[in-house]
Design a protein around this motif. Structure first.
Motif, PDB file in Angstrom:
ATOM      1  N   MET A 110      43.024  36.625  12.041  1.00 40.41           N
ATOM      2  CA  MET A 110      43.219  36.832  10.481  1.00 40.41           C
ATOM      3  C   MET A 110      43.052  38.164   9.975  1.00 40.41           C
ATOM      4  N   ALA A 111      44.095  38.622   9.317  1.00 36.68           N
ATOM      5  CA  ALA A 111      44.112  40.025   8.596  1.00 36.68           C
ATOM      6  C   ALA A 111      42.839  39.955   7.652  1.00 36.68           C
ATOM      7  N   SER A 112      42.404  41.286   6.983  1.00 33.02           N
ATOM      8  CA  SER A 112      41.479  41.451   6.128  1.00 33.02           C
ATOM      9  C   SER A 112      42.219  41.091   4.869  1.00 33.02           C
ATOM     10  N   THR A 113      41.272  40.869   3.653  1.00 31.27           N
ATOM     11  CA  THR A 113      41.744  40.605   2.406  1.00 31.27           C
ATOM     12  C   THR A 113      42.120  41.798   1.688  1.00 31.27           C
ATOM     13  N   SER A 114      42.317  43.072   2.041  1.00 30.78           N
ATOM     14  CA  SER A 114      42.746  44.145   1.451  1.00 30.78           C
ATOM     15  C   SER A 114      44.042  44.098   1.797  1.00 30.78           C
ATOM     16  N   SER A 115      45.076  45.013   1.097  1.00 35.06           N
ATOM     17  CA  SER A 115      46.264  45.460   1.387  1.00 35.06           C
ATOM     18  C   SER A 115      46.521  45.904   2.668  1.00 35.06           C
ATOM     19  N   PRO A 116      47.652  45.321   3.244  1.00 35.98           N
ATOM     20  CA  PRO A 116      47.723  45.675   4.710  1.00 35.98           C
ATOM     21  C   PRO A 116      48.312  47.236   4.977  1.00 35.98           C
ATOM     22  N   LEU A 117      48.068  47.706   6.042  1.00 34.99           N
ATOM     23  CA  LEU A 117      48.428  49.177   6.196  1.00 34.99           C
ATOM     24  C   LEU A 117      49.914  49.316   5.945  1.00 34.99           C
ATOM     25  N   LEU A 118      50.889  48.291   6.461  1.00 34.43           N
ATOM     26  CA  LEU A 118      52.294  48.396   6.410  1.00 34.43           C
ATOM     27  C   LEU A 118      52.750  46.943   6.312  1.00 34.43           C
ATOM     28  N   GLN A 119      53.790  46.719   5.542  1.00 36.06           N
ATOM     29  CA  GLN A 119      54.398  45.515   5.425  1.00 36.06           C
ATOM     30  C   GLN A 119      55.836  45.623   4.686  1.00 36.06           C
ATOM     31  N   PHE A 120      56.601  44.808   5.703  1.00 30.95           N
ATOM     32  CA  PHE A 120      58.201  44.922   5.195  1.00 30.95           C
ATOM     33  C   PHE A 120      58.486  43.335   5.555  1.00 30.95           C
TER      34      PHE A 120
ATOM     35  N   TYR B  84      53.759  42.582   8.969  1.00 29.13           N
ATOM     36  CA  TYR B  84      52.687  43.421   8.278  1.00 29.13           C
ATOM     37  C   TYR B  84      51.531  43.950   9.692  1.00 29.13           C
ATOM     38  N   MET B  85      51.195  45.219   9.467  1.00 30.77           N
ATOM     39  CA  MET B  85      50.357  45.833  10.262  1.00 30.77           C
ATOM     40  C   MET B  85      49.100  45.930   9.517  1.00 30.77           C
ATOM     41  N   ASP B  86      47.838  45.590  10.394  1.00 34.83           N
ATOM     42  CA  ASP B  86      46.415  45.966   9.693  1.00 34.83           C
ATOM     43  C   ASP B  86      45.401  46.087  10.843  1.00 34.83           C
ATOM     44  N   LYS B  87      44.431  46.649  10.423  1.00 34.65           N
ATOM     45  CA  LYS B  87      43.277  46.967  11.318  1.00 34.65           C
ATOM     46  C   LYS B  87      42.272  45.780  10.973  1.00 34.65           C
ATOM     47  N   GLU B  88      41.931  45.183  12.282  1.00 35.48           N
ATOM     48  CA  GLU B  88      40.827  44.136  12.193  1.00 35.48           C
ATOM     49  C   GLU B  88      39.939  44.547  13.500  1.00 35.48           C
ATOM     50  N   ASP B  89      38.492  44.714  13.316  1.00 38.02           N
ATOM     51  CA  ASP B  89      37.568  45.025  14.179  1.00 38.02           C
ATOM     52  C   ASP B  89      38.111  46.075  15.076  1.00 38.02           C
ATOM     53  N   ASP B  90      38.469  47.369  14.298  1.00 30.48           N
ATOM     54  CA  ASP B  90      38.996  48.532  14.843  1.00 30.48           C
ATOM     55  C   ASP B  90      40.274  48.263  15.810  1.00 30.48           C
ATOM     56  N   LEU B  91      41.078  47.234  15.823  1.00 28.30           N
ATOM     57  CA  LEU B  91      42.119  47.023  16.426  1.00 28.30           C
ATOM     58  C   LEU B  91      43.257  46.764  15.700  1.00 28.30           C
ATOM     59  N   LEU B  92      44.215  47.448  16.068  1.00 30.59           N
ATOM     60  CA  LEU B  92      45.716  47.355  15.386  1.00 30.59           C
ATOM     61  C   LEU B  92      46.473  45.940  15.496  1.00 30.59           C
ATOM     62  N   HIS B  93      46.416  45.268  14.457  1.00 28.58           N
ATOM     63  CA  HIS B  93      47.162  44.008  14.699  1.00 28.58           C
ATOM     64  C   HIS B  93      48.661  44.033  14.120  1.00 28.58           C
TER      65      HIS B  93
END
Length: 132
Positions: A1-11, A35-44
């Motif tokens: 699950m992605a973090s609750t902050s804004s994702p790094l990129l979304q479209f 959308y792309m986001d970092k979780e546990d230092d991994l890019l999802h």
């Protein structure tokens, strides 16, 4: 699950699926969001159904292991492909953003995120590995 902050990129983008073993892809009519986001230092890399809000795809992208690019053979829409370098896996999406001016920016930003840290992930040389 992605973090609750804004994702790094979304479209906004729907998914496309191959017709059997052919090189023809057909769009799925489902409204989606990549959308792309970092979780546990991994890019999802996530794909979410915008109607049900359910995350359908959650892929971990390692630095430099994939590229998001346009599919120039598609003349009837705006299709992009997430192509992996370590395997033959390819995922197809059709852009659902109303403004086409943002298409190239989306690709540039996605690929910049994927390549981040690539220089930090060096190959081990034989003399660096010690076996006991």
């Amino acid at each position: 699950m992605a973090s609750t902050s804004s994702p790094l990129l979304q479209f906004k983008a729907g998914r496309c699926f191959r017709e059997g073993t052919t090189n023809i892809v057909q769009p799925d009519s489902t409204k989606g969001l990549v959308y792309m986001d970092k979780e546990d230092d991994l890019l999802h890399f996530y794909w979410k159904n915008r109607t049900t809000n359910a995350v359908v795809d959650d892929l971990i992208l390692f630095p430099g292991d994939a590229e998001l690019k346009t599919v120039p053979e598609c003349t009837t829409g705006r299709v992009v492909m997430l192509q992996f370098k370590s395997s033959s896996q390819k995922l197809f999406f059709w852009l659902q953003e109303a403004n086409t001016d943002r298409d190239q920016i989306i690709l540039q930003q996605a690929n910049a995120l994927i390549s981040q840290g690539q220089e930090e992930t060096g190959q081990f040389e034989d003399e660096d590995v010690t076996m006991e």
